[in-house]
Design an enzyme around this catalytic site. Sequence first.
Site, PDB file in Angstrom:
ATOM      1  CE  LYS A 201      75.650   4.873  18.383  1.00 21.34           C
ATOM      2  NZ  LYS A 201      75.365   6.235  18.732  1.00 21.34           N
TER       3      LYS A 201
ATOM      4  CD  GLN B 207      74.330   7.718  22.035  1.00 15.76           C
ATOM      5  OE1 GLN B 207      75.008   7.029  21.580  1.00 15.76           O
ATOM      6  NE2 GLN B 207      73.441   8.409  21.369  1.00 15.76           N
TER       7      GLN B 207
ATOM      8  CG  ASP C  28      80.173   9.285  16.542  1.00 16.27           C
ATOM      9  OD1 ASP C  28      79.553   8.783  15.683  1.00 16.27           O
ATOM     10  OD2 ASP C  28      79.335   9.815  17.519  1.00 16.27           O
TER      11      ASP C  28
END
Lengths: 286, 286
Positions: free
Chosen positions: A58, A102, A125
Amino acid sequence: MTETTSAVLMDGTAVARRIVEQATADAAALKAVTGVTPCLATVLVGADPASVTYVRMKQSRSAKAGIDSRHVELPESATTAELVAVLTELSEDSRVHGILLQHPVPAHIDERAAFEAIAPEKDVDGVTMHSFAAMAFGEPGFASATPGGIMRLLEAYSVELAGKHAVVVGRSPILGKPVGMLLLARDATVTYCHSKTADLASLTRQADVLVAAVGKPRFLTGDAVKPGAVVIDAGYNPGNVGDVDFDSAARTASLITPVPGGVGPMTIAVLLEQTVAAARRQLGRR
Amino acid sequence: MTETTSAVLMDGTAVARRIVEQATADAAALKAVTGVTPCLATVLVGADPASVTYVRMKQSRSAKAGIDSRHVELPESATTAELVAVLTELSEDSRVHGILLQHPVPAHIDERAAFEAIAPEKDVDGVTMHSFAAMAFGEPGFASATPGGIMRLLEAYSVELAGKHAVVVGRSPILGKPVGMLLLARDATVTYCHSKTADLASLTRQADVLVAAVGKPRFLTGDAVKPGAVVIDAGYNPGNVGDVDFDSAARTASLITPVPGGVGPMTIAVLLEQTVAAARRQLGRR
């Protein structure tokens, strides 16, 4: 050994590339006007090798798109309070435009409490409760990255959704549940199936659009697929294996995503696109 | 004229009475310990006769349960900003424990903006985005009152949900969508149908539990009901008519809610119960 497949592949890599190209151009334009480079903060707890790889990927994709990265690593032993403090600080830092935690986080951490420490306007996200409700109600907000990517892929292949029966197998808070809500918002009839569902195949065989979000390798086989269905494999299991048994499903489906190269690239593309959009909004450019 | 019906009636009036009795006892106990009477604020915009009647009923039921009411009326011409200001003030007022905005509000008002001005801890009618996500994710929060009432009614009649197919017809933000999420949280397989659904009856006929939340009088008839299904009629149309054609559906269903006397009383019971729970929490008693 190569059987004839009837399905057309949905090329997530190619569609994602176009989205990232646009995000890259938007990031450059924003920088030209405001002098500010969009910044994505990534937060990693522990050192799970797969998670380390994802976060690095990412970061490198961000860099290529002209998006700065800020990275925070916490030890495996970090507490919920410590993680919440980091995410709260990033939420309040005006130099950070998007935040990615994450996941999964270590089991002793309250993942929901951590997600909720992310300010909705930086939740690129799409993991907060606010983002979920926004997807469900059609309110402004960020999509969960993978569900958002799935919708973009369906759009890219002009898959008609209104009045079609979409069956989602899986009901996790950042994959199954939100993709169902996004499909419903596009006027699909939506069925949620899961581990407790009785006679799963009788339901999946009714699906015009079948989304596999189970996390079990090759869980859905061709006999669970209605002839002509669109099959979206959101699974990504060890060994680059999806939740769909590709070979058998591809003989029945009309369109199908490969693994890798289907949903995976779309997830990152949407993450980057939403980071640039977040920066634009925070800088008053939209 | 009286046809034989095979279905057992789900007596919402009786189940609601037990819930209200418990809420009344809890309110009295809370008052005895803290000296504080739980208080529900009701907000009405305009003078729609049905809305006026609903609000009065909620106030009189509150009074009987030992819950104080505070009532705010705004003219039909009120702006979104004015309504938001009222709801924000009530959210910040420590003497108010629960807030109910009578809906629908006039069309010129941004209903979502108004709902979001209600603090989640006072959202005893379960209309905020936070409450919706909490229902979907099994997080602490208040249920939308009618969906919460439906779940309590299913529990009272020991309806098994795990692995069963629940079909919800309707997808509004405070009825169809949340009831589907609550059913999913109880491990039902859940299908959302709506106005764009193709071949509705073929889906409703698969339902072990069928929830009608459409707002169209007698929309679902017996031929849309699977033999032995549990039929929940959340509709309440002019003339005391539900969304289900009761006479024909009752010949096919095993359990069915009447209108009136089914879901309706449950909605108010859950509202009162959640108001007392909100007061307890705000007073540090739970």
